[in-house]
Write a protein that holds these residues in place. Sequence first.
Motif, PDB file in Angstrom:
ATOM      1  N   ALA A  13       0.829  -1.211   0.000  1.00  0.00           N
ATOM      2  CA  ALA A  13       0.000   0.000   0.000  1.00  0.00           C
ATOM      3  C   ALA A  13       0.861   1.257   0.000  1.00  0.00           C
ATOM      4  O   ALA A  13       0.476   2.281  -0.569  1.00  0.00           O
ATOM      5  CB  ALA A  13      -0.929   0.000   1.212  1.00  0.00           C
ATOM      6  N   ALA A  14       2.027   1.196   0.618  1.00  0.00           N
ATOM      7  CA  ALA A  14       2.922   2.362   0.661  1.00  0.00           C
ATOM      8  C   ALA A  14       3.440   2.713  -0.730  1.00  0.00           C
ATOM      9  O   ALA A  14       3.764   3.867  -1.006  1.00  0.00           O
ATOM     10  CB  ALA A  14       4.089   2.093   1.608  1.00  0.00           C
ATOM     11  N   LYS A  15       3.499   1.710  -1.612  1.00  0.00           N
ATOM     12  CA  LYS A  15       3.962   1.955  -2.990  1.00  0.00           C
ATOM     13  C   LYS A  15       2.887   2.623  -3.837  1.00  0.00           C
ATOM     14  O   LYS A  15       3.194   3.258  -4.836  1.00  0.00           O
ATOM     15  CB  LYS A  15       4.358   0.633  -3.637  1.00  0.00           C
ATOM     16  CG  LYS A  15       5.538  -0.039  -2.980  1.00  0.00           C
ATOM     17  CD  LYS A  15       5.780  -1.412  -3.588  1.00  0.00           C
ATOM     18  CE  LYS A  15       6.826  -2.172  -2.802  1.00  0.00           C
ATOM     19  NZ  LYS A  15       6.923  -3.580  -3.238  1.00  0.00           N
ATOM     20  N   GLY A  16       1.629   2.460  -3.421  1.00  0.00           N
ATOM     21  CA  GLY A  16       0.520   3.024  -4.193  1.00  0.00           C
ATOM     22  C   GLY A  16       0.242   4.465  -3.832  1.00  0.00           C
ATOM     23  O   GLY A  16       0.920   5.079  -3.004  1.00  0.00           O
ATOM     24  N   ASN A  17      -0.788   5.008  -4.465  1.00  0.00           N
ATOM     25  CA  ASN A  17      -1.143   6.410  -4.252  1.00  0.00           C
ATOM     26  C   ASN A  17      -2.357   6.592  -3.354  1.00  0.00           C
ATOM     27  O   ASN A  17      -2.671   7.708  -2.975  1.00  0.00           O
ATOM     28  CB  ASN A  17      -1.426   7.088  -5.603  1.00  0.00           C
ATOM     29  CG  ASN A  17      -0.163   7.201  -6.441  1.00  0.00           C
ATOM     30  OD1 ASN A  17       0.933   7.276  -5.900  1.00  0.00           O
ATOM     31  ND2 ASN A  17      -0.320   7.197  -7.745  1.00  0.00           N
ATOM     32  N   SER A  18      -3.044   5.518  -3.012  1.00  0.00           N
ATOM     33  CA  SER A  18      -4.289   5.629  -2.264  1.00  0.00           C
ATOM     34  C   SER A  18      -4.025   5.745  -0.762  1.00  0.00           C
ATOM     35  O   SER A  18      -3.576   4.793  -0.128  1.00  0.00           O
ATOM     36  CB  SER A  18      -5.174   4.410  -2.548  1.00  0.00           C
ATOM     37  OG  SER A  18      -6.277   4.410  -1.677  1.00  0.00           O
ATOM     38  N   GLU A  19      -4.341   6.909  -0.213  1.00  0.00           N
ATOM     39  CA  GLU A  19      -4.192   7.123   1.230  1.00  0.00           C
ATOM     40  C   GLU A  19      -5.172   6.248   2.007  1.00  0.00           C
ATOM     41  O   GLU A  19      -4.860   5.761   3.085  1.00  0.00           O
ATOM     42  CB  GLU A  19      -4.402   8.598   1.592  1.00  0.00           C
ATOM     43  CG  GLU A  19      -3.253   9.500   1.198  1.00  0.00           C
ATOM     44  CD  GLU A  19      -1.932   9.112   1.856  1.00  0.00           C
ATOM     45  OE1 GLU A  19      -1.925   8.818   3.069  1.00  0.00           O
ATOM     46  OE2 GLU A  19      -0.910   9.093   1.158  1.00  0.00           O
ATOM     47  N   GLU A  20      -6.357   6.057   1.429  1.00  0.00           N
ATOM     48  CA  GLU A  20      -7.376   5.223   2.084  1.00  0.00           C
ATOM     49  C   GLU A  20      -6.886   3.784   2.214  1.00  0.00           C
ATOM     50  O   GLU A  20      -7.040   3.154   3.261  1.00  0.00           O
ATOM     51  CB  GLU A  20      -8.685   5.268   1.284  1.00  0.00           C
ATOM     52  CG  GLU A  20      -9.805   4.444   1.892  1.00  0.00           C
ATOM     53  CD  GLU A  20     -10.290   4.976   3.235  1.00  0.00           C
ATOM     54  OE1 GLU A  20     -10.856   4.179   4.000  1.00  0.00           O
ATOM     55  OE2 GLU A  20     -10.092   6.173   3.525  1.00  0.00           O
ATOM     56  N   GLN A  21      -6.262   3.252   1.163  1.00  0.00           N
ATOM     57  CA  GLN A  21      -5.739   1.894   1.201  1.00  0.00           C
ATOM     58  C   GLN A  21      -4.606   1.777   2.231  1.00  0.00           C
ATOM     59  O   GLN A  21      -4.527   0.805   2.979  1.00  0.00           O
ATOM     60  CB  GLN A  21      -5.245   1.462  -0.176  1.00  0.00           C
ATOM     61  CG  GLN A  21      -4.845   0.013  -0.254  1.00  0.00           C
ATOM     62  CD  GLN A  21      -4.402  -0.391  -1.643  1.00  0.00           C
ATOM     63  OE1 GLN A  21      -4.261   0.444  -2.538  1.00  0.00           O
ATOM     64  NE2 GLN A  21      -4.181  -1.678  -1.841  1.00  0.00           N
ATOM     65  N   LYS A  22      -3.741   2.791   2.285  1.00  0.00           N
ATOM     66  CA  LYS A  22      -2.665   2.798   3.288  1.00  0.00           C
ATOM     67  C   LYS A  22      -3.241   2.783   4.691  1.00  0.00           C
ATOM     68  O   LYS A  22      -2.807   2.018   5.558  1.00  0.00           O
ATOM     69  CB  LYS A  22      -1.776   4.035   3.106  1.00  0.00           C
ATOM     70  CG  LYS A  22      -0.901   4.029   1.889  1.00  0.00           C
ATOM     71  CD  LYS A  22      -0.129   5.341   1.788  1.00  0.00           C
ATOM     72  CE  LYS A  22       0.528   5.487   0.430  1.00  0.00           C
ATOM     73  NZ  LYS A  22       1.194   6.787   0.276  1.00  0.00           N
ATOM     74  N   SER A  23      -4.229   3.637   4.926  1.00  0.00           N
ATOM     75  CA  SER A  23      -4.846   3.747   6.238  1.00  0.00           C
ATOM     76  C   SER A  23      -5.509   2.433   6.646  1.00  0.00           C
ATOM     77  O   SER A  23      -5.356   1.976   7.789  1.00  0.00           O
ATOM     78  CB  SER A  23      -5.872   4.875   6.226  1.00  0.00           C
ATOM     79  OG  SER A  23      -6.541   4.955   7.454  1.00  0.00           O
ATOM     80  N   GLN A  24      -6.225   1.811   5.720  1.00  0.00           N
ATOM     81  CA  GLN A  24      -6.903   0.548   6.030  1.00  0.00           C
ATOM     82  C   GLN A  24      -5.904  -0.573   6.302  1.00  0.00           C
ATOM     83  O   GLN A  24      -6.106  -1.373   7.216  1.00  0.00           O
ATOM     84  CB  GLN A  24      -7.840   0.157   4.890  1.00  0.00           C
ATOM     85  CG  GLN A  24      -9.067   1.016   4.819  1.00  0.00           C
ATOM     86  CD  GLN A  24      -9.959   0.649   3.640  1.00  0.00           C
ATOM     87  OE1 GLN A  24      -9.650  -0.239   2.854  1.00  0.00           O
ATOM     88  NE2 GLN A  24     -11.071   1.356   3.510  1.00  0.00           N
TER      89      GLN A  24
END
Length: 167
Positions: free
Chosen positions: A40-51
């Motif tokens: 998730a850290a590699k992606g751009n989605s803050e929501e995915q990182k948070s989840q």
Amino acid sequence: MEAKIGQFFESIGTFFGGGDQIPWCDRDVIAGCEREVADAAKGNSEEQKSQSIMRLSWALVHSSQAEDVQRGIAMLEASLSNSSSPLQQREKIYLLAVGYFRTGEFSRSRQLVEQCLEIAPDWRQALVLKNAVEDRIAKDGVIGIGITATALGLIAGGIAAALTRRH
């Protein structure tokens, strides 16, 4: 009769074993959550990182390993002020209460679970945790009283034996 004896020994085992209804998590689940956080850290989605961080926090505070629980508590405390919704705040406070319960800090756990119940008074998970915390506090008190009574009995016995030897 055998059933009653079995129930008696089971209740003693539960008393001393601290049988609670809070789930445990193993190292494989934690490792999977850590991979998910890294992805998730590699992606751009803050929501995915948070989840994914919330799932990792859940896994850590439910671990049987003390260092994992401490890590989960640290992660949750660091992110508590960044909660975007009351629901997310409630979840983090609940997970902190679980973490403190797992580390044996029952009074801190009780404070946190009571905060959860102020937000959601009928939340079943928080009510179960509150009961588990209060049971452990009561059991610790009973065990402490038993240890104190035993120590006092041994001291009194020692004094009585010493006085008997003198005469």
